[in-house]
Design a protein around this motif. Structure first.
Motif, mmCIF file in Angstrom:
data_model
loop_
_atom_site.group_PDB
_atom_site.id
_atom_site.type_symbol
_atom_site.label_atom_id
_atom_site.label_comp_id
_atom_site.label_asym_id
_atom_site.label_seq_id
_atom_site.Cartn_x
_atom_site.Cartn_y
_atom_site.Cartn_z
ATOM 1 N N SER A 1 0.854 -1.193 0.000
ATOM 2 C CA SER A 1 0.000 0.000 0.000
ATOM 3 C C SER A 1 0.883 1.234 0.000
ATOM 4 O O SER A 1 1.977 1.219 0.567
ATOM 5 C CB SER A 1 -0.867 0.040 1.259
ATOM 6 N N LEU A 2 0.376 2.293 -0.618
ATOM 7 C CA LEU A 2 1.046 3.589 -0.529
ATOM 8 C C LEU A 2 0.441 4.319 0.657
ATOM 9 O O LEU A 2 -0.786 4.498 0.707
ATOM 10 C CB LEU A 2 0.813 4.388 -1.808
ATOM 11 N N VAL A 3 1.264 4.695 1.605
ATOM 12 C CA VAL A 3 0.764 5.413 2.777
ATOM 13 C C VAL A 3 1.233 6.861 2.693
ATOM 14 O O VAL A 3 2.433 7.145 2.778
ATOM 15 C CB VAL A 3 1.248 4.759 4.080
ATOM 16 N N PHE A 4 0.275 7.740 2.461
ATOM 17 C CA PHE A 4 0.567 9.180 2.399
ATOM 18 C C PHE A 4 0.385 9.706 3.820
ATOM 19 O O PHE A 4 -0.705 9.576 4.386
ATOM 20 C CB PHE A 4 -0.433 9.895 1.483
ATOM 21 N N SER A 5 1.421 10.307 4.388
ATOM 22 C CA SER A 5 1.243 10.854 5.732
ATOM 23 C C SER A 5 1.765 12.279 5.782
ATOM 24 O O SER A 5 2.736 12.636 5.108
ATOM 25 C CB SER A 5 1.924 9.970 6.780
ATOM 26 N N PHE A 6 1.079 13.075 6.590
ATOM 27 C CA PHE A 6 1.406 14.491 6.710
ATOM 28 C C PHE A 6 1.521 14.844 8.194
ATOM 29 O O PHE A 6 0.668 15.566 8.721
ATOM 30 C CB PHE A 6 0.310 15.337 6.042
ATOM 31 N N PRO A 7 2.551 14.332 8.878
ATOM 32 C CA PRO A 7 2.676 14.615 10.312
ATOM 33 C C PRO A 7 2.851 16.101 10.582
ATOM 34 O O PRO A 7 2.509 16.574 11.672
ATOM 35 C CB PRO A 7 3.917 13.814 10.727
ATOM 36 N N GLU A 8 3.344 16.834 9.575
ATOM 37 C CA GLU A 8 3.522 18.280 9.767
ATOM 38 C C GLU A 8 2.189 19.010 9.756
ATOM 39 O O GLU A 8 2.089 20.167 10.173
ATOM 40 C CB GLU A 8 4.475 18.844 8.694
ATOM 41 N N VAL A 9 1.141 18.332 9.246
ATOM 42 C CA VAL A 9 -0.200 18.939 9.238
ATOM 43 C C VAL A 9 -0.990 18.471 10.464
ATOM 44 O O VAL A 9 -1.508 19.274 11.226
ATOM 45 C CB VAL A 9 -0.961 18.571 7.941
ATOM 46 N N HIS A 10 -1.070 17.143 10.634
ATOM 47 C CA HIS A 10 -1.813 16.588 11.777
ATOM 48 C C HIS A 10 -1.392 15.125 11.958
ATOM 49 O O HIS A 10 -1.144 14.434 10.974
ATOM 50 C CB HIS A 10 -3.327 16.673 11.508
ATOM 51 N N ALA A 11 -1.356 14.693 13.213
ATOM 52 C CA ALA A 11 -0.943 13.303 13.480
ATOM 53 C C ALA A 11 -1.881 12.300 12.827
ATOM 54 O O ALA A 11 -1.482 11.179 12.495
ATOM 55 C CB ALA A 11 -0.897 13.060 14.989
ATOM 56 N N SER A 12 -3.144 12.690 12.625
ATOM 57 C CA SER A 12 -4.107 11.748 12.025
ATOM 58 C C SER A 12 -4.166 11.856 10.504
ATOM 59 O O SER A 12 -4.944 11.136 9.879
ATOM 60 C CB SER A 12 -5.508 12.016 12.589
ATOM 61 N N ALA A 13 -3.387 12.752 9.929
ATOM 62 C CA ALA A 13 -3.469 12.957 8.479
ATOM 63 C C ALA A 13 -2.690 11.866 7.751
ATOM 64 O O ALA A 13 -1.565 12.075 7.295
ATOM 65 C CB ALA A 13 -2.964 14.344 8.104
ATOM 66 N N LYS A 14 -3.307 10.698 7.677
ATOM 67 C CA LYS A 14 -2.691 9.561 6.983
ATOM 68 C C LYS A 14 -3.716 8.959 6.038
ATOM 69 O O LYS A 14 -4.868 8.773 6.411
ATOM 70 C CB LYS A 14 -2.302 8.468 7.982
ATOM 71 N N LEU A 15 -3.269 8.645 4.868
ATOM 72 C CA LEU A 15 -4.156 8.048 3.864
ATOM 73 C C LEU A 15 -3.448 6.859 3.231
ATOM 74 O O LEU A 15 -2.349 6.999 2.698
ATOM 75 C CB LEU A 15 -4.492 9.078 2.775
ATOM 76 N N GLU A 16 -4.113 5.724 3.311
ATOM 77 C CA GLU A 16 -3.567 4.529 2.655
ATOM 78 C C GLU A 16 -4.278 4.358 1.314
ATOM 79 O O GLU A 16 -5.496 4.446 1.249
ATOM 80 C CB GLU A 16 -3.827 3.315 3.556
ATOM 81 N N ILE A 17 -3.497 4.144 0.288
ATOM 82 C CA ILE A 17 -4.079 3.878 -1.040
ATOM 83 C C ILE A 17 -3.502 2.562 -1.525
ATOM 84 O O ILE A 17 -2.281 2.391 -1.543
ATOM 85 C CB ILE A 17 -3.741 4.990 -2.051
ATOM 86 N N ASN A 18 -4.380 1.639 -1.860
ATOM 87 C CA ASN A 18 -3.846 0.452 -2.527
ATOM 88 C C ASN A 18 -4.618 0.153 -3.798
ATOM 89 O O ASN A 18 -5.725 0.647 -4.009
ATOM 90 C CB ASN A 18 -3.680 -0.748 -1.594
ATOM 91 N N LEU A 19 -3.967 -0.593 -4.640
ATOM 92 C CA LEU A 19 -4.488 -0.872 -5.968
ATOM 93 C C LEU A 19 -4.971 -2.306 -5.971
ATOM 94 O O LEU A 19 -4.178 -3.242 -5.819
ATOM 95 C CB LEU A 19 -3.394 -0.650 -7.014
#
Lengths: 350, 118
Positions: free
Chosen positions: A8-26
């Motif tokens: 899975s591709l895990v997009f995370s933005f800890p600099e924005v928010h600790a919960s800002a994580k998005l998993e994308i899989n194909l």
């Protein structure tokens, strides 16, 4: 940042928010019949295996190294859908919202327009997880898509080639923008009755050579018609944090050359729609009554499906394309469980 | 010769023996395909640690982490050696940089998917 984790591709933005994580899989799936019938959603048959292109720098085309990103193998006899799983924030009892743009061969899968930076709201060119849990194809009209199927880049079938007349890019391009932190915290205040820290886990989960084998690059093309709604952005345009985004170029290779690149076998070939349906296995319908549905793109609607174009060219690109009559259809409505992927995976608790 | 290795094996086997009679020296030796006297000598540190293949079987038998047992025996698995030998400069630098980091900082190395020029 983007991390590759369990295919899975895990997009995370800890600099924005600790919960800002998005998993994308194909997700691998059946190639639905390309017969002008309108089909329900096919199942998820597991993730396509993803690898960093950098790990096989000696054996992939130079352009892939220039693009960076990841790659996966795909048979012409299968199709793909994209699964979005935004991390669930138990303190606020919501999943973090994202605006995600998807393109194939740098053609936007929602609008049919060529790749551009940023987000467009006037003609919405992105989808919004978690409201949009899945994307199975090109948004051709309201409530209808054409399935993402693979064809060799340069064969003329891909969305890119049909809309630009060129076979330059192929593959899949993804960019994700998180909601702004202050907007997220204002829209979704913490729930007083729950103070635990439990979160739903993010699954917790040489060119010379090619000249001798075959064209390794695959491109996505429009396949059969399917019922799927692409939802209007329920938020304000200014809610999105355009200052933070992560993007990934996903290269698609012919399954037949995957082994020569990676030394690993590709997944086995999937069943045909006819075999799957004959076995009585489920298809799916999903609607969310709370969301507005996009109208679809005239540009994308103007594309010819692989079967239509094959007929014009005198090719037989789909040797097995029998119509089917799905009778076991699971109706899914609002209230999907976090991580629900047409029933093949359950969310894990950390 | 590593005393720690033999002592660790013996302690672990004796703990298992308290819960099951299958962990006598004789029975463990039988399953490992070696002589009981050799098991005793290894546990008493009278002989050098055995080969990597035997240590891996021993780890499986006692439910231990093979890398931990290999380290106690003063060895590195062939698999890890291959990894380092393929890219010695990168891995030597990485290990030197991480050698003093606390465990909690080493739980996971995150590798970013590289973005290039589109």
């Amino acid at each position: 940042m983007i991390e590759l984790s369990d295919d899975s591709l895990v997009f995370s933005f800890p600099e924005v928010h600790a919960s800002a994580k998005l998993e994308i899989n194909l997700q691998r799936t059946l190639r639905i019949p390309d017969d002008d019938g309108l089909y329900p959603l096919p199942p998820g048959l597991g993730e396509f295996p993803l690898q960093h292109v950098d790990d096989f720098a000696e054996r992939v085309p130079k352009a892939w190294i220039e693009h960076g990103g990841v790659m996966f193998p795909m048979y012409q006899s299968e199709a793909m859908w994209i699964y979005f799983h935004a991390s669930y924030d138990d303190e606020r009892e919501v999943s973090y919202p994202f605006a995600v743009k998807i393109a194939t061969g740098k053609i936007n899968a929602v609008t049919g327009k060529e790749w551009a930076f940023g987000l467009s709201r006037r003609e919405q060119d992105y989808v919004v997880p978690p409201e949009q849990p899945w994307l199975d194809g090109y948004c051709v009209k309201k409530g209808e898509i054409r399935q993402f199927v693979a064809m060799p880049l340069g064969s003329g079938y891909s969305a890119e080639e049909q809309l630009t007349g060129k076979a330059e890019h192929g593959g899949l391009q993804i960019v994700a923008y998180p909601m702004k932190r202050e907007v997220y915290e204002r829209r979704f205040p913490k729930c007083e009755r729950r103070r635990g820290n439990v979160m739903y886990s993010m699954q917790e989960k040489s060119e010379d050579m090619f000249s001798q084998v075959c064209e390794p690059s695959m491109a996505l093309a429009p396949g059969g018609r399917m019922k799927q709604e692409i939802y209007d952005d329920p938020y304000e345009y200014t809610d999105w944090d355009l200052g933070h985004c992560s993007r990934c170029f996903v290269h698609i290779t012919n399954s037949m050359v995957w082994h020569s690149i990676t030394g690993k076998n590709p997944p086995t070939t999937p069943p045909t729609s006819e075999e799957y349906t004959r076995a009585g296995l489920p298809w799916f319908n999903w609607y969310d009554d709370h969301n507005q549905v996009l109208q679809g793109s005239d540009k994308l609607a103007g594309m010819k499906s692989v079967a239509e174009l094959g007929k014009e060219k005198g090719d037989v690109p789909l040797p097995e394309n029998e119509s089917v009559d799905p009778h076991n259809i699971v109706q899914l409505r609002n209230g999907l469980k976090p991580g629900q992927v047409r029933e093949w995976k359950q969310p894990l608790l950390m | 010769m590593s005393n720690e290795f033999g002592q660790y094996l013996r302690k672990r086997r004796e703990e298992l023996l308290k819960g099951s009679p299958d962990f006598t020296v004789r029975k463990v030796a039988g399953r490992l395909g070696i002589q009981p006297s050799y098991v005793s000598k290894v546990e008493r540190c009278e002989v050098p640690p055995p080969s990597e293949a035997t240590i891996l079987r021993w780890a499986e038998e006692l439910g231990e982490d093979p890398d931990v047992l290999l380290a106690l025996a003063g060895k590195v698995s062939a698999e890890l050696r291959d990894v380092i030998v393929k890219r010695p400069k990168v891995f030597a630098q990485l290990l030197r940089e991480l050698k003093d980091a606390p465990d909690h900082a080493l739980l996971r190395v995150v590798r970013e998917v590289r973005d290039g020029k589109w």
